[in-house]
Design an enzyme around this catalytic site. Sequence first.
Site, PDB file in Angstrom:
ATOM      1  N   LYS A 156      20.945  16.575-132.270  1.00 45.48           N
ATOM      2  CA  LYS A 156      20.383  17.575-133.183  1.00 45.48           C
ATOM      3  C   LYS A 156      19.291  18.378-132.482  1.00 45.48           C
ATOM      4  O   LYS A 156      18.821  17.992-131.414  1.00 45.48           O
ATOM      5  CB  LYS A 156      19.834  16.904-134.443  1.00 45.48           C
ATOM      6  CG  LYS A 156      18.691  15.931-134.233  1.00 45.48           C
ATOM      7  CD  LYS A 156      18.410  15.166-135.540  1.00 45.48           C
ATOM      8  CE  LYS A 156      17.439  14.024-135.356  1.00 45.48           C
ATOM      9  NZ  LYS A 156      16.052  14.392-135.113  1.00 45.48           N
ATOM     10  N   ARG A 193      11.600   9.251-147.092  1.00 45.74           N
ATOM     11  CA  ARG A 193      11.791  10.599-146.562  1.00 45.74           C
ATOM     12  C   ARG A 193      13.115  11.162-147.068  1.00 45.74           C
ATOM     13  O   ARG A 193      13.153  12.030-147.914  1.00 45.74           O
ATOM     14  CB  ARG A 193      11.764  10.541-145.020  1.00 45.74           C
ATOM     15  CG  ARG A 193      11.772  11.892-144.373  1.00 45.74           C
ATOM     16  CD  ARG A 193      11.760  11.783-142.846  1.00 45.74           C
ATOM     17  NE  ARG A 193      12.947  11.115-142.326  1.00 45.74           N
ATOM     18  CZ  ARG A 193      13.334  11.172-141.039  1.00 45.74           C
ATOM     19  NH1 ARG A 193      12.593  11.822-140.156  1.00 45.74           N
ATOM     20  NH2 ARG A 193      14.421  10.556-140.631  1.00 45.74           N
ATOM     21  N   TYR A 198     -10.268  31.204-122.553  1.00 50.81           N
ATOM     22  CA  TYR A 198     -10.649  31.606-123.905  1.00 50.81           C
ATOM     23  C   TYR A 198     -11.691  30.664-124.499  1.00 50.81           C
ATOM     24  O   TYR A 198     -11.604  29.444-124.325  1.00 50.81           O
ATOM     25  CB  TYR A 198      -9.429  31.570-124.828  1.00 50.81           C
ATOM     26  CG  TYR A 198      -8.574  32.804-124.783  1.00 50.81           C
ATOM     27  CD1 TYR A 198      -9.078  34.046-125.136  1.00 50.81           C
ATOM     28  CD2 TYR A 198      -7.244  32.725-124.397  1.00 50.81           C
ATOM     29  CE1 TYR A 198      -8.277  35.179-125.110  1.00 50.81           C
ATOM     30  CE2 TYR A 198      -6.433  33.851-124.365  1.00 50.81           C
ATOM     31  CZ  TYR A 198      -6.966  35.079-124.731  1.00 50.81           C
ATOM     32  OH  TYR A 198      -6.177  36.193-124.708  1.00 50.81           O
ATOM     33  N   MET A 249      -1.190  31.912-124.174  1.00 52.08           N
ATOM     34  CA  MET A 249       0.192  32.120-124.599  1.00 52.08           C
ATOM     35  C   MET A 249       1.167  32.134-123.420  1.00 52.08           C
ATOM     36  O   MET A 249       2.255  31.565-123.499  1.00 52.08           O
ATOM     37  CB  MET A 249       0.305  33.434-125.373  1.00 52.08           C
ATOM     38  CG  MET A 249       1.622  33.607-126.079  1.00 52.08           C
ATOM     39  SD  MET A 249       1.729  35.146-127.009  1.00 52.08           S
ATOM     40  CE  MET A 249       0.544  34.874-128.320  1.00 52.08           C
TER      41      MET A 249
END
Lengths: 375, 375
Positions: free
Chosen positions: B50, B145, B265, B313
């Site tokens: 999956k 779940r 940053y 990023m």
Amino acid sequence: MTNALHNSTDSNSMISSSSPSSTIHLQNIVANWHTLAKLSGSAETGVVVKANAYGLGATKIAQALYEAGCRTFFTAHTNEATEIRKAVGPLALVFLFHGLQQDNVDIVISQDIVPVLNSLEQLKLWQKANAPFPAALHIDTGMNRLGLQIKDIADAKDILPEGRIGWVMSHLACADTPEHPMNARQLELFKKVAAVWPQAQKSLCNSAGICLGKDFTFDLTRPGIGLYGGYSRANVFTPKHAITLTAPLLNIFSPEHFEDATIGYGATLPVKPNQRLGTVALGYADGMLRSLSNYGFGYIKGVRCPIVGRVSMDLITLDITNAPSDTSILDRVEFLGQHANIEEQARAGVTASYELLTCLGTRIPRVYEQPEQSS
Amino acid sequence: MTNALHNSTDSNSMISSSSPSSTIHLQNIVANWHTLAKLSGSAETGVVVKANAYGLGATKIAQALYEAGCRTFFTAHTNEATEIRKAVGPLALVFLFHGLQQDNVDIVISQDIVPVLNSLEQLKLWQKANAPFPAALHIDTGMNRLGLQIKDIADAKDILPEGRIGWVMSHLACADTPEHPMNARQLELFKKVAAVWPQAQKSLCNSAGICLGKDFTFDLTRPGIGLYGGYSRANVFTPKHAITLTAPLLNIFSPEHFEDATIGYGATLPVKPNQRLGTVALGYADGMLRSLSNYGFGYIKGVRCPIVGRVSMDLITLDITNAPSDTSILDRVEFLGQHANIEEQARAGVTASYELLTCLGTRIPRVYEQPEQSS
């Protein structure tokens, strides 16, 4: 602007009742660009569309912004730059932040892409390439990440004198903290070094930088996250949401309550008496980070429902005790959007809105809500 | 097994000197499957593919495992199940964890996909569909779940009696903590409820469950992360690495050292005297999570280099002071692989190896190192 919407999707994948889905609000992205352009004053307002426009779809978003009048686009990787060139045609400026290497010189020149030169090596490569247009120069004014070091400025001027550099840029490290002394320090240093190429255009600001005011905006601004609904500053800038992310409930149940009854992997959270749970077809493989476990949230018909237990790869369990009693299987839960604010969701996950966007997975189709055509 | 390798890639995107890249070691994934099959004893060993085989490429991996003899594949979403059916042909069993909805009944039956039924509603839908093959039933034994609640067992037996249910499954919440009392409790409950359909095959174990021993493995096991190099248990199971992820250095520099000089940053980390930094073309948009800021690492020519400052990023800065002195621009840094252990990197990022894999971004081409053909 809000009527006459036309939808299109990026994906061949089946959007089924049991799949997550997203709507990208192009008209809100365009509206955010107009707002940031107003804040940029006399500066031109370009847009950052690197990383597939922060995960939302670079081609569609660049085209919508071009339609709205934007003519300057910023990318990081060479194949992002060529994608944008193809999307917006020959008249736009396309910048390439990662700059020049031996193996992209030809494509950069043939595709008319402006490399953002980051080192003396890249400057020499550009000098040698003898391109028919000027490059941009990125000077590191304190971020200590990418860009020419201050000590190399004189050498840089020798290699590429006035005329060969069309833009001088730098990047703020702390623009989202307006009171940080770093901002004034970087501003002063930038003014000093940018003056070495007086005729070049100057560019310093991302979205947060634009909100620092007119001293910072110079000739060209480069907002990214503000376009995509992810930065705000009180009384200055509040973006519209750029994405609505939803996923369906696969299961609704009242767990058996007994001592040691718990929810999810690692048994991190006890079951409460009379609790109602709902399990959603969305997980960290879709970009809902594991750090949202026990802290993030979804909205069902406007009612906030906390994530309970660990986020799994393909599933998230919510406490839906307070959701409307008619909530049923396949009802959709909003995880980002008008109710589920992206900045708040990011804080819940101890991260930034940027990361929530760029991590959105490939199982989530992006459906584009088109802005009204201006023509 | 290690010679005669043939490489192929999934991607049309240019692999340039300045791009990140990954190699998927299919032969190691196959070797991990053989190891897990040995640990599964007399149980058949299926594989979980999956979420695009945990981000590594479902079609290629399913085909390699099928070639190696695997005949049972587990997926979460309907379009994953149809992708695997197409990849491995008509003879394999393909399970669909998310089960049955009105709008996937037809494709499930026509594609011969076994739905894993999770609720009385899904059981009724299957009964009505009158398919020519049995379904699987997932019973929730404490995970809270997904899966049928214990109180619904008698009703379930009425709806789908012996013969209509081919498999009974449950899922362990704490298998990676062998001493957790949850494991024994779920095992006992599973034995009890599974006995309601005595002729059905029984399945309880993921990778960690297999390592709990023969009491847990029953008829069919379902490893996922262990195939992909991401779980280990001392003296029981140590997987081979399934991926090598590298990215190039774009910048090497010695930052100016003064009071208040910082890296990245938010100015989170001071510059040290005589420090050498290297900035790499990889970031959180590629799946190197922001939580790795100041804690993760990369390897340059076998030397470990810590991530300094925040992960951006598209960029990561490393302290390369201890890297070999001939390290130069475009040298590649390993972030996952033989040196950069995925479990250790995941701990540095306060996450799990699963998430590091599923978050790997679309800018990273997957190059497949093929196993030697057995024929």
